[in-house]
Design an enzyme around this catalytic site. Structure first.
Site, PDB file in Angstrom:
ATOM      1  N   LYS A 157       0.869  -1.188   0.000  1.00 50.61           N
ATOM      2  CA  LYS A 157       0.000   0.000   0.000  1.00 50.61           C
ATOM      3  C   LYS A 157       0.895   1.224   0.000  1.00 50.61           C
ATOM      4  O   LYS A 157       2.029   1.178   0.477  1.00 50.61           O
ATOM      5  CB  LYS A 157      -0.880   0.025   1.257  1.00 50.61           C
ATOM      6  CG  LYS A 157      -2.077   0.947   1.135  1.00 50.61           C
ATOM      7  CD  LYS A 157      -3.263   0.235   0.536  1.00 50.61           C
ATOM      8  CE  LYS A 157      -4.431   1.118   0.234  1.00 50.61           C
ATOM      9  NZ  LYS A 157      -5.611   0.317  -0.191  1.00 50.61           N
ATOM     10  N   ASP A 184      -7.079   4.159  -4.537  1.00 48.62           N
ATOM     11  CA  ASP A 184      -7.745   4.038  -3.222  1.00 48.62           C
ATOM     12  C   ASP A 184      -8.363   5.420  -2.986  1.00 48.62           C
ATOM     13  O   ASP A 184      -8.579   6.172  -3.957  1.00 48.62           O
ATOM     14  CB  ASP A 184      -6.748   3.637  -2.119  1.00 48.62           C
ATOM     15  CG  ASP A 184      -7.450   3.200  -0.821  1.00 48.62           C
ATOM     16  OD1 ASP A 184      -7.978   2.088  -0.785  1.00 48.62           O
ATOM     17  OD2 ASP A 184      -7.494   3.995   0.143  1.00 48.62           O
TER      18      ASP A 184
HETATM   19  P1  NDP Z   1     -13.009   7.718  -3.031  1.00 50.97           P
HETATM   20  O1  NDP Z   1     -11.942   8.693  -2.829  1.00 50.97           O
HETATM   21  O2  NDP Z   1     -13.539   7.483  -4.400  1.00 50.97           O
HETATM   22  O3  NDP Z   1     -14.271   8.054  -2.097  1.00 50.97           O
HETATM   23  C1  NDP Z   1     -14.121   8.136  -0.720  1.00 50.97           C
HETATM   24  C2  NDP Z   1     -15.451   8.515  -0.119  1.00 50.97           C
HETATM   25  O4  NDP Z   1     -15.394   8.371   1.294  1.00 50.97           O
HETATM   26  C3  NDP Z   1     -15.820   9.968  -0.365  1.00 50.97           C
HETATM   27  O5  NDP Z   1     -17.214  10.107  -0.399  1.00 50.97           O
HETATM   28  C4  NDP Z   1     -15.217  10.654   0.852  1.00 50.97           C
HETATM   29  O6  NDP Z   1     -15.808  11.907   1.162  1.00 50.97           O
HETATM   30  C5  NDP Z   1     -15.506   9.649   1.934  1.00 50.97           C
HETATM   31  N1  NDP Z   1     -14.500   9.773   2.989  1.00 50.97           N
HETATM   32  C6  NDP Z   1     -13.160   9.658   2.861  1.00 50.97           C
HETATM   33  N2  NDP Z   1     -12.546   9.882   4.028  1.00 50.97           N
HETATM   34  C7  NDP Z   1     -13.523  10.143   4.907  1.00 50.97           C
HETATM   35  C8  NDP Z   1     -13.544  10.452   6.281  1.00 50.97           C
HETATM   36  N3  NDP Z   1     -12.397  10.533   6.982  1.00 50.97           N
HETATM   37  N4  NDP Z   1     -14.740  10.642   6.877  1.00 50.97           N
HETATM   38  C9  NDP Z   1     -15.907  10.554   6.171  1.00 50.97           C
HETATM   39  N5  NDP Z   1     -15.948  10.290   4.861  1.00 50.97           N
HETATM   40  C10 NDP Z   1     -14.788  10.074   4.249  1.00 50.97           C
HETATM   41  O7  NDP Z   1     -12.453   6.345  -2.411  1.00 50.97           O
HETATM   42  P2  NDP Z   1     -12.942   4.854  -2.640  1.00 50.97           P
HETATM   43  O8  NDP Z   1     -14.395   4.817  -2.875  1.00 50.97           O
HETATM   44  O9  NDP Z   1     -12.023   4.227  -3.603  1.00 50.97           O
HETATM   45  O10 NDP Z   1     -12.603   4.202  -1.223  1.00 50.97           O
HETATM   46  C11 NDP Z   1     -13.544   4.102  -0.170  1.00 50.97           C
HETATM   47  C12 NDP Z   1     -13.142   2.999   0.791  1.00 50.97           C
HETATM   48  O11 NDP Z   1     -13.052   1.754   0.083  1.00 50.97           O
HETATM   49  C13 NDP Z   1     -11.751   3.172   1.443  1.00 50.97           C
HETATM   50  O12 NDP Z   1     -11.797   2.618   2.737  1.00 50.97           O
HETATM   51  C14 NDP Z   1     -10.839   2.315   0.560  1.00 50.97           C
HETATM   52  O13 NDP Z   1      -9.694   1.910   1.244  1.00 50.97           O
HETATM   53  C15 NDP Z   1     -11.768   1.151   0.282  1.00 50.97           C
HETATM   54  N6  NDP Z   1     -11.460   0.331  -0.876  1.00 50.97           N
HETATM   55  C16 NDP Z   1     -11.320   0.872  -2.113  1.00 50.97           C
HETATM   56  C17 NDP Z   1     -11.039   0.075  -3.202  1.00 50.97           C
HETATM   57  C18 NDP Z   1     -10.967   0.616  -4.586  1.00 50.97           C
HETATM   58  O14 NDP Z   1     -10.832  -0.183  -5.507  1.00 50.97           O
HETATM   59  N7  NDP Z   1     -11.088   1.913  -4.803  1.00 50.97           N
HETATM   60  C19 NDP Z   1     -10.816  -1.358  -3.028  1.00 50.97           C
HETATM   61  C20 NDP Z   1     -11.075  -1.855  -1.702  1.00 50.97           C
HETATM   62  C21 NDP Z   1     -11.354  -1.015  -0.678  1.00 50.97           C
HETATM   63  P3  NDP Z   1     -15.043  13.281   0.810  1.00 50.97           P
HETATM   64  O15 NDP Z   1     -15.238  13.431  -0.676  1.00 50.97           O
HETATM   65  O16 NDP Z   1     -15.710  14.312   1.612  1.00 50.97           O
HETATM   66  O17 NDP Z   1     -13.604  13.084   1.179  1.00 50.97           O
HETATM   67  O1  2IT Z   2      -7.890  -1.653  -0.723  1.00 55.76           O
HETATM   68  C1  2IT Z   2      -7.827  -2.150  -1.866  1.00 55.76           C
HETATM   69  O2  2IT Z   2      -7.961  -3.371  -2.037  1.00 55.76           O
HETATM   70  C2  2IT Z   2      -7.615  -1.256  -3.002  1.00 55.76           C
HETATM   71  N1  2IT Z   2      -7.583  -0.045  -2.808  1.00 55.76           N
HETATM   72  C3  2IT Z   2      -7.445  -1.816  -4.371  1.00 55.76           C
HETATM   73  C4  2IT Z   2      -6.037  -2.308  -4.593  1.00 55.76           C
HETATM   74  C5  2IT Z   2      -5.708  -2.733  -5.997  1.00 55.76           C
HETATM   75  O3  2IT Z   2      -4.513  -3.035  -6.208  1.00 55.76           O
HETATM   76  O4  2IT Z   2      -6.572  -2.780  -6.878  1.00 55.76           O
END
Ligand code: NDP
Ligand code: 2IT
Length: 446
Positions: A126, A166
């Site tokens: 990461k 992420d």
């Molecule tokens: P994005 O940046 O696309 O979206 C994040 C969302 O969460 C936004 O709506 C953001 O709001 C909100 N958010 C972020 N930080 C906070 C906080 N501290 N408090 C409240 N709201 C918050 O990210 P992703 O959708 O990609 O990721 C979301 C979650 O999913 C994370 O935990 C990530 O690790 C996990 N994840 C993502 C993967 C991926 O493929 N993208 C894979 C597996 C897990 P704001 O716009 O106000 O910051």
């Molecule tokens: O938390 C996660 O699994 C991710 N943000 C995706 C990682 C990846 O390599 O696609």
């Protein structure tokens, strides 16, 4: 706490001071694994649990860049190369002001188990930066990404370490990072995943995490003879994972009634249908606005500074960030008859919240199992890059669904309790551990 877990954790805390989220992630795994390792002394003698909690390599670097006013800005850049026993390091990059060593180590640690669960040959890593993309121009984001990659490129590669997105890192950022890598190496390779479809990306990668979280929920529901049809769902976040979880849940007949961002949540009792979701995608991904604007557009309620866990639902899908559901939130969910939680985010529930789920025997899919669909399709993107082929949407979606079904089966295999219920926490932790641990044993003390 089991005294053996306590003893193990006291060493972890002493060696990794002030990394609370990392301690939290390691402890959750230790609670499942310390008893398992006692029953399987080969892992104990080789100190696999201790070794797995120590990153193979940590890279920490300066990221200087010029903002639009010509002023010098300095951020921190990180890459945690946690474990390469079963494949090259693989995991996302997070750009968020809260990024620290402890946060990235927790994420890299979770990633090792998650990637193992996918059945694909990927180790765990990461990275990221305390850079805040909010309020930055596209040019500023580009200059930052170029500077970040100017150091990172020497540490990564398609057979070494393959970053992805992420929080704060989506298609735009992956494009800028890939462009700079290609320029520095003079090579077009699959060094990042989540690439655009015209330049080496995979269909369904943007959708994969959210879809996978819903597929995992579907599998959990099946164990109780239920389906998503007609269920009320609360979702937090409104980014990549939340958007596509909303899309798939709605397609499968559920009604998604909330979305949020770090400022507050919206409650739409009629459900967020495909037209409304298209508005959210444009708002969040292109205009980079706030979820509050949804409430203004559709005349629904907006709750400033609050999370959506007080809204009555059957299923909750936390898709925003770590520790967004605490004990009190969990009790409220259970008292409102929520009986299924599938985690799109990484570690969104505090340990106390997880206790509440387990005590009440609700269907609880922890992130390392429930959100593994994203990295799984990243793995499929790597396969397609190696073959120089592009699979169809149907093909990738079918593989994603099968992987989520397999992960569910692994959780059942390792997590079935005497009373027949499934402890998905134990299932995911032990199921993810065994393959990595056996590979480490085979490779000697390295
Ligand atoms: P994005 O940046 O696309 O979206 C994040 C969302 O969460 C936004 O709506 C953001 O709001 C909100 N958010 C972020 N930080 C906070 C906080 N501290 N408090 C409240 N709201 C918050 O990210 P992703 O959708 O990609 O990721 C979301 C979650 O999913 C994370 O935990 C990530 O690790 C996990 N994840 C993502 C993967 C991926 O493929 N993208 C894979 C597996 C897990 P704001 O716009 O106000 O910051
Ligand atoms: O938390 C996660 O699994 C991710 N943000 C995706 C990682 C990846 O390599 O696609």
């Amino acid at each position: 706490m089991d005294p053996r877990v306590e003893q193990f954790m006291s060493q972890i805390i002493a060696k990794n001071p002030a990394e609370e989220e990392f301690h939290q992630a390691v402890q959750e795994v230790a609670e499942s694994l310390v008893p398992f390792v006692e029953e399987n002394p080969k892992y104990k003698h080789a100190k696999i649990l201790e070794r797995i909690a120590e990153p193979e390599r940590v890279i920490l670097f300066r990221v200087p860049w010029l903002d639009d006013k010509g002023e010098v800005q300095i951020n921190k850049g990180y890459r945690i190369e946690m474990n390469s026993a079963i494949g090259p390091y693989k995991g996302g990059l997070r750009f968020h002001p809260t990024v620290s060593l402890g946060i990235l180590k927790f994420l890299a640690y979770e990633q090792v188990f998650k990637n193992s669960l996918t059945t694909l040959p990927m180790g765990g890593g990461k990275g990221g930066s305390n850079f805040d993309p909010k309020g930055k121009s596209d040019n500023e984001v580009m200059r930052f990404c170029q500077s970040f990659m100017t150091e990172l490129f020497r540490h990564i590669g398609p057979n070494t370490d393959i970053p992805a997105g992420d929080i704060g890192v989506g298609g735009r950022e992956i494009g800028f990072l890939f462009g700079q890598y290609k320029r520095l190496r003079n090579e077009f390779t699959g060094v990042l995943t989540g690439k655009g479809i015209e330049w080496g990306g995979s269909l369904i990668r943007p959708e994969a995490t959210g879809y996978g979280t819903v597929y995992f929920a579907e599998e959990m529901l099946k164990t109780r003879g239920q389906s998503l049809k007609g269920k009320i769902i609360t979702i937090s976040g409104s980014g990549n994972v939340a958007q596509f979880a909303t899309e798939k849940a709605t397609e499968l007949g559920a009604r998604v009634v909330t979305l949020s961002d770090s400022s507050g949540y919206i409650y739409d009792p009629n459900g967020i249908d495909s037209d409304k979701l298209a508005f959210v995608m444009e708002l969040k991904d292109i205009k980079r606005g706030r979820i509050k604007e949804y409430a203004e557009k559709y005349g629904v309620e907006y709750f400033e500074g609050q999370r959506p866990w007080g809204v009555k639902c059957d299923i909750a899908l936390p898709c925003a960030t770590q520790n967004e559901i605490n004990e009190e939130n969990a009790k409220t969910l259970v008292n409102n008859n929520c009986f299924c939680i599938s985690e799109g985010a990484n570690m969104p529930s505090t340990p106390e919240a997880i206790e509440v789920y387990l005590e009440n025997k609700i269907l609880y899919g922890p992130g390392k199992a429930a959100n593994a669909g994203g990295v799984a399709v990243s793995g499929l993107e790597m396969t397609q890059n190696s073959m120089r082929l592009l699979w169809t949407r149907q093909e990738v979606d079918k593989k994603l669904k099968q992987i989520m079904i397999n992960i569910h089966e692994t959780c059942v295999k390792y997590g079935k309790e005497k009373d027949g219920t499934i402890n998905y926490v134990n299932g995911a932790n032990i199921g993810g551990f065994v393959k990595v641990a056996d590979a480490m044993l085979a490779q000697g003390v390295v």
